[in-house]
Design a protein around this motif. Sequence first.
Motif, PDB file in Angstrom:
ATOM      1  N   UNK A 286     -47.947-109.363  -4.494  1.00 17.14           N
ATOM      2  CA  UNK A 286     -48.821-109.809  -3.416  1.00 17.14           C
ATOM      3  C   UNK A 286     -49.383-111.208  -3.697  1.00 17.14           C
ATOM      4  N   UNK A 287     -49.230-111.708  -4.920  1.00 11.18           N
ATOM      5  CA  UNK A 287     -49.719-113.040  -5.267  1.00 11.18           C
ATOM      6  C   UNK A 287     -48.718-114.141  -4.911  1.00 11.18           C
ATOM      7  N   UNK A 288     -47.442-113.777  -4.627  1.00 11.28           N
ATOM      8  CA  UNK A 288     -46.425-114.777  -4.344  1.00 11.28           C
ATOM      9  C   UNK A 288     -46.506-115.247  -2.895  1.00 11.28           C
ATOM     10  N   UNK A 289     -46.214-116.526  -2.690  1.00 15.45           N
ATOM     11  CA  UNK A 289     -46.168-117.026  -1.321  1.00 15.45           C
ATOM     12  C   UNK A 289     -44.809-116.697  -0.709  1.00 15.45           C
ATOM     13  N   UNK A 290     -44.647-116.943   0.575  1.00 14.14           N
ATOM     14  CA  UNK A 290     -43.434-116.549   1.296  1.00 14.14           C
ATOM     15  C   UNK A 290     -42.195-117.245   0.748  1.00 14.14           C
ATOM     16  N   UNK A 291     -42.285-118.518   0.424  1.00 20.07           N
ATOM     17  CA  UNK A 291     -41.135-119.280  -0.087  1.00 20.07           C
ATOM     18  C   UNK A 291     -40.677-118.728  -1.439  1.00 20.07           C
ATOM     19  N   UNK A 292     -41.625-118.475  -2.309  1.00 18.19           N
ATOM     20  CA  UNK A 292     -41.303-117.949  -3.642  1.00 18.19           C
ATOM     21  C   UNK A 292     -40.716-116.530  -3.534  1.00 18.19           C
ATOM     22  N   UNK A 293     -41.259-115.722  -2.625  1.00 20.77           N
ATOM     23  CA  UNK A 293     -40.738-114.365  -2.425  1.00 20.77           C
ATOM     24  C   UNK A 293     -39.298-114.412  -1.926  1.00 20.77           C
ATOM     25  N   UNK A 294     -39.008-115.299  -0.957  1.00 24.61           N
ATOM     26  CA  UNK A 294     -37.645-115.407  -0.432  1.00 24.61           C
ATOM     27  C   UNK A 294     -36.694-115.906  -1.503  1.00 24.61           C
ATOM     28  N   UNK A 295     -37.169-116.833  -2.336  1.00 24.55           N
ATOM     29  CA  UNK A 295     -36.333-117.366  -3.406  1.00 24.55           C
ATOM     30  C   UNK A 295     -36.022-116.293  -4.456  1.00 24.55           C
ATOM     31  N   UNK A 296     -37.017-115.487  -4.803  1.00 26.93           N
ATOM     32  CA  UNK A 296     -36.842-114.479  -5.849  1.00 26.93           C
ATOM     33  C   UNK A 296     -36.096-113.245  -5.364  1.00 26.93           C
TER      34      UNK A 296
END
Length: 126
Positions: free
Chosen positions: A27-37
């Motif tokens: 829940x701490x990750x932003x949308x860009x980082x979540x999509x990348x990971x």
Amino acid sequence: MPIFPFGDKFSPKKTPPRRAQSLSNLHNLDAEKTRQEFGPDVGPVKLKLGGQEVAFENGMWVQETGPNAASHKEVMKLRRDNQNLSEENNLLKLKIDILLDMLAETSAISHYHETEVKQLKARGKK
């Protein structure tokens, strides 16, 4: 009258259940980082150890950088070609064995018919 007058001391009250806290840090990750990971476009798995980089391709670790990177890829290609040729060779050997069995069966039937014809000719002359 109870046997032990201090009976409540040995049976402590039950503590209320605690509310479970999430151990996830997603829940701490932003949308860009979540999509990348976690997105669908995950690239090849790469690992860098001691200045050499390897990638996991087609079920095998392939060296990408280092002193033997180009020759390693060539060796892997030659091994794959060797495996394919070996399988083709085994298939051709199997086909030859089947053809030899068919030839032996046909020869045996032909020999049987020839001897039968000779016997019938011999009976006909009598």
